[in-house]
Design a protein around this motif. Structure first.
Motif, PDB file in Angstrom:
ATOM      1  N   LYS A 233       0.822  -1.210   0.000  1.00 49.45           N
ATOM      2  CA  LYS A 233       0.000   0.000   0.000  1.00 49.45           C
ATOM      3  C   LYS A 233       0.857   1.262   0.000  1.00 49.45           C
ATOM      4  CE  LYS A 233      -4.118  -1.852   2.343  1.00 49.45           C
ATOM      5  NZ  LYS A 233      -4.921  -1.792   3.591  1.00 49.45           N
ATOM      6  N   ILE A 234       1.872   1.288   0.855  1.00 46.61           N
ATOM      7  CA  ILE A 234       2.743   2.462   0.917  1.00 46.61           C
ATOM      8  C   ILE A 234       3.464   2.657  -0.409  1.00 46.61           C
ATOM      9  CG2 ILE A 234       4.846   3.393   1.981  1.00 46.61           C
ATOM     10  CD1 ILE A 234       3.935   2.129   4.619  1.00 46.61           C
ATOM     11  N   ALA A 235       4.004   1.576  -0.969  1.00 45.51           N
ATOM     12  CA  ALA A 235       4.749   1.676  -2.225  1.00 45.51           C
ATOM     13  C   ALA A 235       3.864   2.199  -3.359  1.00 45.51           C
ATOM     14  CB  ALA A 235       5.341   0.317  -2.595  1.00 45.51           C
ATOM     15  N   VAL A 236       2.676   1.628  -3.500  1.00 43.99           N
ATOM     16  CA  VAL A 236       1.781   2.034  -4.587  1.00 43.99           C
ATOM     17  C   VAL A 236       1.337   3.482  -4.410  1.00 43.99           C
ATOM     18  CG1 VAL A 236      -0.503   1.648  -5.623  1.00 43.99           C
ATOM     19  CG2 VAL A 236       0.981  -0.307  -5.084  1.00 43.99           C
ATOM     20  N   ALA A 237       0.918   3.838  -3.214  1.00 46.52           N
ATOM     21  CA  ALA A 237       0.418   5.189  -2.971  1.00 46.52           C
ATOM     22  C   ALA A 237       1.499   6.240  -3.189  1.00 46.52           C
ATOM     23  CB  ALA A 237      -0.133   5.295  -1.554  1.00 46.52           C
ATOM     24  N   GLU A 238       2.684   6.012  -2.639  1.00 46.87           N
ATOM     25  CA  GLU A 238       3.746   7.010  -2.749  1.00 46.87           C
ATOM     26  C   GLU A 238       4.278   7.125  -4.170  1.00 46.87           C
ATOM     27  OE1 GLU A 238       4.370   9.152  -0.621  1.00 46.87           O
ATOM     28  OE2 GLU A 238       3.510   8.337   1.211  1.00 46.87           O
ATOM     29  N   VAL A 239       4.353   6.021  -4.888  1.00 47.68           N
ATOM     30  CA  VAL A 239       4.793   6.074  -6.282  1.00 47.68           C
ATOM     31  C   VAL A 239       3.801   6.861  -7.123  1.00 47.68           C
ATOM     32  CG1 VAL A 239       5.105   4.689  -8.381  1.00 47.68           C
ATOM     33  CG2 VAL A 239       6.254   4.018  -6.260  1.00 47.68           C
ATOM     34  N   LEU A 240       2.504   6.621  -6.917  1.00 49.41           N
ATOM     35  CA  LEU A 240       1.501   7.322  -7.726  1.00 49.41           C
ATOM     36  C   LEU A 240       1.382   8.799  -7.349  1.00 49.41           C
ATOM     37  CD1 LEU A 240      -1.363   4.694  -8.158  1.00 49.41           C
ATOM     38  CD2 LEU A 240       0.435   5.332  -9.752  1.00 49.41           C
ATOM     39  N   ARG A 241       1.799   9.171  -6.167  1.00 51.56           N
ATOM     40  CA  ARG A 241       1.825  10.596  -5.811  1.00 51.56           C
ATOM     41  C   ARG A 241       2.871  11.340  -6.629  1.00 51.56           C
ATOM     42  NH1 ARG A 241       2.009  11.164   0.709  1.00 51.56           N
ATOM     43  NH2 ARG A 241       1.567  13.367   0.257  1.00 51.56           N
ATOM     44  N   LYS A 242       3.942  10.642  -6.999  1.00 57.36           N
ATOM     45  CA  LYS A 242       5.074  11.288  -7.682  1.00 57.36           C
ATOM     46  C   LYS A 242       5.110  11.025  -9.187  1.00 57.36           C
ATOM     47  CE  LYS A 242       7.403  12.745  -3.934  1.00 57.36           C
ATOM     48  NZ  LYS A 242       7.900  14.115  -3.708  1.00 57.36           N
ATOM     49  N   PHE A 243       4.561   9.868  -9.603  1.00 60.33           N
ATOM     50  CA  PHE A 243       4.749   9.447 -10.991  1.00 60.33           C
ATOM     51  C   PHE A 243       3.444   8.961 -11.625  1.00 60.33           C
ATOM     52  CE2 PHE A 243       8.737   8.591  -8.747  1.00 60.33           C
ATOM     53  CZ  PHE A 243       9.660   9.244  -9.557  1.00 60.33           C
ATOM     54  N   GLU A 244       3.381   9.145 -12.940  1.00 57.03           N
ATOM     55  CA  GLU A 244       2.364   8.468 -13.743  1.00 57.03           C
ATOM     56  C   GLU A 244       3.056   7.296 -14.415  1.00 57.03           C
ATOM     57  OE1 GLU A 244      -0.548   9.183 -17.613  1.00 57.03           O
ATOM     58  OE2 GLU A 244       0.286  10.915 -16.547  1.00 57.03           O
ATOM     59  N   LEU A 245       2.438   6.118 -14.340  1.00 54.89           N
ATOM     60  CA  LEU A 245       3.050   4.911 -14.887  1.00 54.89           C
ATOM     61  C   LEU A 245       2.604   4.700 -16.328  1.00 54.89           C
ATOM     62  CD1 LEU A 245       3.447   4.658 -11.834  1.00 54.89           C
ATOM     63  CD2 LEU A 245       2.958   2.208 -12.024  1.00 54.89           C
ATOM     64  N   LYS A 246       3.576   4.531 -17.228  1.00 56.85           N
ATOM     65  CA  LYS A 246       3.314   4.311 -18.645  1.00 56.85           C
ATOM     66  C   LYS A 246       3.666   2.867 -19.002  1.00 56.85           C
ATOM     67  CE  LYS A 246       2.294   8.657 -19.713  1.00 56.85           C
ATOM     68  NZ  LYS A 246       0.978   9.072 -20.253  1.00 56.85           N
ATOM     69  N   PRO A 247       2.872   2.240 -19.860  1.00 61.42           N
ATOM     70  CA  PRO A 247       3.095   0.818 -20.158  1.00 61.42           C
ATOM     71  C   PRO A 247       4.302   0.564 -21.054  1.00 61.42           C
ATOM     72  CG  PRO A 247       1.287   1.669 -21.488  1.00 61.42           C
ATOM     73  CD  PRO A 247       1.679   2.773 -20.549  1.00 61.42           C
ATOM     74  N   VAL A 248       5.003  -0.513 -20.744  1.00 60.23           N
ATOM     75  CA  VAL A 248       6.092  -1.000 -21.612  1.00 60.23           C
ATOM     76  C   VAL A 248       5.872  -2.502 -21.816  1.00 60.23           C
ATOM     77  CG1 VAL A 248       8.582  -1.194 -21.977  1.00 60.23           C
ATOM     78  CG2 VAL A 248       7.661   0.771 -20.694  1.00 60.23           C
ATOM     79  N   THR A 249       6.203  -3.310 -20.810  1.00 56.16           N
ATOM     80  CA  THR A 249       5.933  -4.746 -20.884  1.00 56.16           C
ATOM     81  C   THR A 249       4.430  -4.990 -20.805  1.00 56.16           C
ATOM     82  OG1 THR A 249       8.040  -5.282 -19.830  1.00 56.16           O
ATOM     83  CG2 THR A 249       6.350  -6.992 -19.814  1.00 56.16           C
ATOM     84  N   LYS A 250       3.907  -5.775 -21.736  1.00 54.23           N
ATOM     85  CA  LYS A 250       2.478  -6.057 -21.777  1.00 54.23           C
ATOM     86  C   LYS A 250       2.160  -7.353 -21.018  1.00 54.23           C
ATOM     87  CE  LYS A 250       2.188  -4.089 -26.438  1.00 54.23           C
ATOM     88  NZ  LYS A 250       1.881  -4.392 -27.861  1.00 54.23           N
ATOM     89  N   PRO A 251       0.972  -7.429 -20.434  1.00 58.50           N
ATOM     90  CA  PRO A 251       0.578  -8.691 -19.791  1.00 58.50           C
ATOM     91  C   PRO A 251       0.647  -9.879 -20.750  1.00 58.50           C
ATOM     92  CG  PRO A 251      -0.891  -6.938 -19.085  1.00 58.50           C
ATOM     93  CD  PRO A 251      -0.008  -6.351 -20.163  1.00 58.50           C
ATOM     94  N   SER A 252       0.361  -9.645 -22.020  1.00 59.68           N
ATOM     95  CA  SER A 252       0.399 -10.734 -23.007  1.00 59.68           C
ATOM     96  C   SER A 252       1.823 -11.219 -23.261  1.00 59.68           C
ATOM     97  CB  SER A 252      -0.223 -10.263 -24.322  1.00 59.68           C
ATOM     98  OG  SER A 252       0.480  -9.142 -24.844  1.00 59.68           O
ATOM     99  N   GLU A 253       2.815 -10.421 -22.877  1.00 64.78           N
ATOM    100  CA  GLU A 253       4.215 -10.803 -23.076  1.00 64.78           C
ATOM    101  C   GLU A 253       4.792 -11.564 -21.882  1.00 64.78           C
ATOM    102  OE1 GLU A 253       5.414  -6.920 -25.854  1.00 64.78           O
ATOM    103  OE2 GLU A 253       5.893  -6.940 -23.713  1.00 64.78           O
ATOM    104  N   ILE A 254       4.038 -11.616 -20.800  1.00 66.57           N
ATOM    105  CA  ILE A 254       4.529 -12.305 -19.609  1.00 66.57           C
ATOM    106  C   ILE A 254       4.595 -13.811 -19.874  1.00 66.57           C
ATOM    107  CG2 ILE A 254       4.024 -12.891 -17.205  1.00 66.57           C
ATOM    108  CD1 ILE A 254       5.043 -10.060 -17.565  1.00 66.57           C
ATOM    109  N   GLU A 255       5.747 -14.392 -19.573  1.00 65.37           N
ATOM    110  CA  GLU A 255       5.985 -15.824 -19.751  1.00 65.37           C
ATOM    111  C   GLU A 255       6.563 -16.351 -18.438  1.00 65.37           C
ATOM    112  OE1 GLU A 255       7.602 -18.201 -23.545  1.00 65.37           O
ATOM    113  OE2 GLU A 255       9.200 -17.168 -22.446  1.00 65.37           O
ATOM    114  N   PHE A 256       5.732 -17.015 -17.678  1.00 66.29           N
ATOM    115  CA  PHE A 256       6.143 -17.455 -16.350  1.00 66.29           C
ATOM    116  C   PHE A 256       7.200 -18.541 -16.409  1.00 66.29           C
ATOM    117  CE2 PHE A 256       1.578 -16.265 -15.524  1.00 66.29           C
ATOM    118  CZ  PHE A 256       1.880 -15.069 -14.888  1.00 66.29           C
TER     119      PHE A 256
END
Length: 502
Positions: free
Chosen positions: A459-482
């Motif tokens: 919660k702290i990590a997500v909240a504080e990051v979003l206070r400072k930054f807007e997240l833009k996509p690079v790696t797509k969920p469809s590219e995830i290979e477990f």
């Protein structure tokens, strides 16, 4: 010549009958599962690359919805992801014993809380439970915030660039667990040692999975002669050297300054701990228990090794996929930012635990991310008696695997399961859901002791990051290979672009 060939064929047929058609094998094979191959059963179908193993598991889960079996003499395994079956296995200590596959981790984690059973597990759980009391977490909140600010400074150095979040988050969560539960801050001159520790963790996960899917490596004498055996020996030494140093630092501190206790909100000196009214961080609890004769140095090492791994690697995995999902859902980001503004206005103060408790939408987002990408995606127990699962009689001593990832992706439990929808966790949408259908922190008596700590950190990590930054996509969920590992990992980097908010 023909006589010898006939004798060999007859011998192989008899061998196949003995291995794959004995009473126990016939009982297990009544369950749905892949076709058997001559002599080896399903062995060759699971001895695959770490990527292919995960793909096969998904294929089987879709084909046999809720339960299927694997047989490769002498091991039989049933995989269950019907919530009713999962509840039967996990809701009591009747099936509390971890399966034999966890013995692969013994050289590393020995008899810590993850692997121990029976009275030893119960005693250790009692000792450690107070370490995650609400007032302990409240104290940790500021420590995690300090570490989060350092994390934000690193993100600022790469702002506007595509960055692999995996190593950054691994360092962040490792620092957090050291500075909170272990009471030790990692200095800059330990950078090389920290990197070696993290690499050793990855190597041990790789060794575990390679050995898990290769039954012929189960015997210690065979395994120790292989390159994997040598890799494990080196990695265990690296990990233990690191955690021994963490313990020594805290032990030296305690001997010089005494135990640091944490008061209640009313500043009373009355605080909790095992068998005493005292409340301290986890490692201090263990050192205190040692003085009382409740645990020895080996026991402390076991628990520190366990919590250093579980307390940082799983949370790093959860945050990795959380940031990737947020980057692909600007509308979700905007709602979290709006929730922050309603709570804080223009204030730049740090978030408190009370603030975080009010951020209901962000909490739903984290829960949904943990549904789609549960860091601990697979657990295993031992069936110590013949058990009925989904109407099938499963013989005693069968391995019972619970693929949490596959259960979280069942269409009959979660409509359109691949879609990121935080509103699944609105009270009105989750009221009728089976309590064992969603278990990112396991469930029952052996659930994750540190789940509140993990949620606080996320919660702290997500909240504080979003206070400072807007997240833009690079790696797509469809590219995830477990890849098959102890925690959910991608076969490669997971990149996100962090753009500073104006």
């Amino acid at each position: 010549m023909w006589l010898y060939l006939c004798a060999i064929v007859i011998f192989l047929c008899i061998l196949d009958l003995c291995l794959n058609y004995n009473e126990r094998a016939r009982m297990i094979k009544k369950l749905p599962g892949p076709p058997d191959d001559f002599i080896v059963g399903n062995g060759l179908r699971i001895i695959k690359s770490s990527v292919d193993v995960m793909k096969v598991r998904r294929e089987y889960a879709k084909k046999w919805n809720g339960i299927y079996r694997i047989w490769a003499y002498p091991f039989g395994a049933v995989l269950v992801f019907n919530p009713e079956d999962v509840e039967l296995i996990m809701s009591s200590m009747k099936y509390g014993e971890k399966s034999i596959i966890y013995t692969i981790l013994k050289p590393w984690l020995q008899d810590g809380l993850l692997l121990s059973n029976g009275a030893k597990w119960q005693e250790r759980r009692k000792i450690l439970t107070p370490a995650f009391h609400f007032n302990i977490l409240r104290q940790f909140c500021d420590i995690i915030q300090e570490n989060t600010q350092r994390f934000l400074e690193k993100l600022e150095q790469t702002a506007g660039q595509d960055v692999d979040v995996v190593p950054l988050l691994s360092e962040y969560t490792l620092n957090s667990i050291c500075e909170t539960a272990m009471g030790t801050q990692l200095s800059e001159d330990l950078t090389g040692t920290v990197q070696s520790y993290k690499q050793a963790i990855y190597d041990l996960g790789y060794v575990f999975c390679q050995r898990f899917i290769r039954i012929y490596l189960y015997p210690e004498t065979v395994f120790n002669l292989t390159s994997l055996g040598r890799m494990q020996k080196r990695s265990v030494k690296t990990v233990k050297n690191f955690t021994e140093d963490v313990i020594k630092q805290r032990r030296d501190y305690v001997e010089q300054y005494g135990f640091h206790t944490i008061g209640d909100n009313n500043d009373s000196e009355e605080v909790f701990v095992y068998k005493k009214k005292k409340k301290t961080a986890m490692l201090d609890l263990l050192l205190s228990a040692e003085k009382e004769g409740l645990i020895d140095k080996t026991g402390i090492q076991e628990e520190v090794d366990t919590f250093m791994f579980e307390g940082h690697d799983t949370t790093a995995s959860g945050l990795t996929f959380m940031f990737m999902l947020l980057a692909h859902h600007k509308d979700v980001q905007d709602k979290i930012v709006e929730e922050l503004k309603e709570l804080l206005g223009d204030s730049e103060r740090w978030l408190t635990m009370d603030d975080l408790a009010k951020m209901k939408y962000m909490e739903r987002c984290i829960k949904e991310s943990l549904r789609i990408y549960p860091p601990v995606h697979f657990i295993s127990r031992k069936l110590n008696e013949t058990t009925v699962l989904s109407g099938y009689q499963v013989p005693a001593d069968t391995l019972c695997h619970i693929p949490i990832y596959d259960m979280h992706h069942r269409e009959d439990l979660f409509e359109d399961p691949e879609r990121f929808d935080p509103d699944r966790f609105l009270p009105e949408n989750s009221a009728g859901r089976h309590p064992y259908a969603y278990i990112p922190f396991s469930a029952g008596p052996r659930n994750c002791i540190g789940q509140k700590f993990a949620m606080l950190e996320m919660k702290i990590a997500v909240a504080e990051v979003l206070r400072k930054f807007e997240l833009k996509p690079v790696t797509k969920p469809s590219e995830i290979e477990f890849i098959a590992d102890l925690v959910l990992r991608n076969n490669g980097p997971v990149k996100v672009n962090f753009v500073k908010r104006k």
